[in-house]
Scaffold this motif. Structure first.
Motif, mmCIF file in Angstrom:
data_model
loop_
_atom_site.group_PDB
_atom_site.id
_atom_site.type_symbol
_atom_site.label_atom_id
_atom_site.label_comp_id
_atom_site.label_asym_id
_atom_site.label_seq_id
_atom_site.Cartn_x
_atom_site.Cartn_y
_atom_site.Cartn_z
ATOM 1 N N ALA A 2 46.543 -114.267 52.465
ATOM 2 C CA ALA A 2 46.896 -115.327 51.436
ATOM 3 C C ALA A 2 48.094 -116.393 51.687
ATOM 4 O O ALA A 2 48.213 -117.423 51.043
ATOM 5 C CB ALA A 2 47.657 -114.537 50.174
ATOM 6 N N LEU A 3 48.447 -116.385 52.954
ATOM 7 C CA LEU A 3 49.392 -117.472 53.463
ATOM 8 C C LEU A 3 48.581 -118.194 54.577
ATOM 9 O O LEU A 3 47.871 -117.816 55.312
ATOM 10 C CB LEU A 3 50.658 -116.563 54.022
ATOM 11 C CG LEU A 3 51.577 -115.750 53.058
ATOM 12 C CD1 LEU A 3 52.306 -114.973 54.028
ATOM 13 C CD2 LEU A 3 52.074 -116.560 52.042
ATOM 14 N N SER A 4 49.205 -119.502 54.584
ATOM 15 C CA SER A 4 48.705 -120.409 55.479
ATOM 16 C C SER A 4 49.928 -121.274 55.893
ATOM 17 O O SER A 4 51.179 -121.350 55.238
ATOM 18 C CB SER A 4 47.375 -121.062 54.927
ATOM 19 O OG SER A 4 47.847 -121.821 53.679
ATOM 20 N N ILE A 5 49.384 -121.992 56.840
ATOM 21 C CA ILE A 5 50.454 -123.061 57.534
ATOM 22 C C ILE A 5 49.753 -124.352 57.650
ATOM 23 O O ILE A 5 48.926 -124.260 58.368
ATOM 24 C CB ILE A 5 51.117 -122.412 58.733
ATOM 25 C CG1 ILE A 5 52.068 -121.208 58.554
ATOM 26 C CG2 ILE A 5 51.881 -123.456 59.503
ATOM 27 C CD1 ILE A 5 52.301 -120.560 59.797
ATOM 28 N N GLU A 6 50.530 -125.394 57.241
ATOM 29 C CA GLU A 6 49.879 -126.628 57.707
ATOM 30 C C GLU A 6 51.116 -127.233 58.665
ATOM 31 O O GLU A 6 52.284 -127.143 58.471
ATOM 32 C CB GLU A 6 50.072 -127.620 56.413
ATOM 33 C CG GLU A 6 48.971 -127.457 55.533
ATOM 34 C CD GLU A 6 48.989 -128.362 54.239
ATOM 35 O OE1 GLU A 6 50.104 -129.363 54.169
ATOM 36 O OE2 GLU A 6 48.473 -128.390 53.430
ATOM 37 N N ASP A 7 50.540 -127.913 59.656
ATOM 38 C CA ASP A 7 51.552 -128.369 60.848
ATOM 39 C C ASP A 7 51.555 -129.941 60.756
ATOM 40 O O ASP A 7 50.932 -130.502 60.104
ATOM 41 C CB ASP A 7 51.048 -128.001 62.176
ATOM 42 C CG ASP A 7 51.352 -126.648 62.782
ATOM 43 O OD1 ASP A 7 52.234 -125.934 62.246
ATOM 44 O OD2 ASP A 7 50.374 -125.898 63.100
#
Length: 63
Positions: free
Chosen positions: A58-63
């Motif tokens: 359910a979690l994500s990262i935008e760089d």
């Protein structure tokens, strides 16, 4: 880095909170809150680990 959560997928298992409690918090109503959506560089490795460890992805990262 910016941390995001898909609230439709999140089951508030609190795995992320256990790995990075400065960034993630699950409240008494089983709602996940991102306390630091843009964590500082010294926390980013632990946050990445917490995101990868989410049992529901359910979690994500935008760089």
């Amino acid at each position: 880095m910016k941390v995001k959560v898909d609230y439709l997928v999140c089951e508030a298992n609190a795995v992320c909170m256990g790995l990075a409690p400065e960034v993630f918090e699950v409240d008494d109503d089983d709602q996940l809150h991102i306390l630091l959506p843009e964590p500082p560089p010294e926390m980013q490795d632990r946050v990445r680990h917490a995101v990868r460890s989410c049992p529901k992805a359910a979690l994500s990262i935008e760089d």
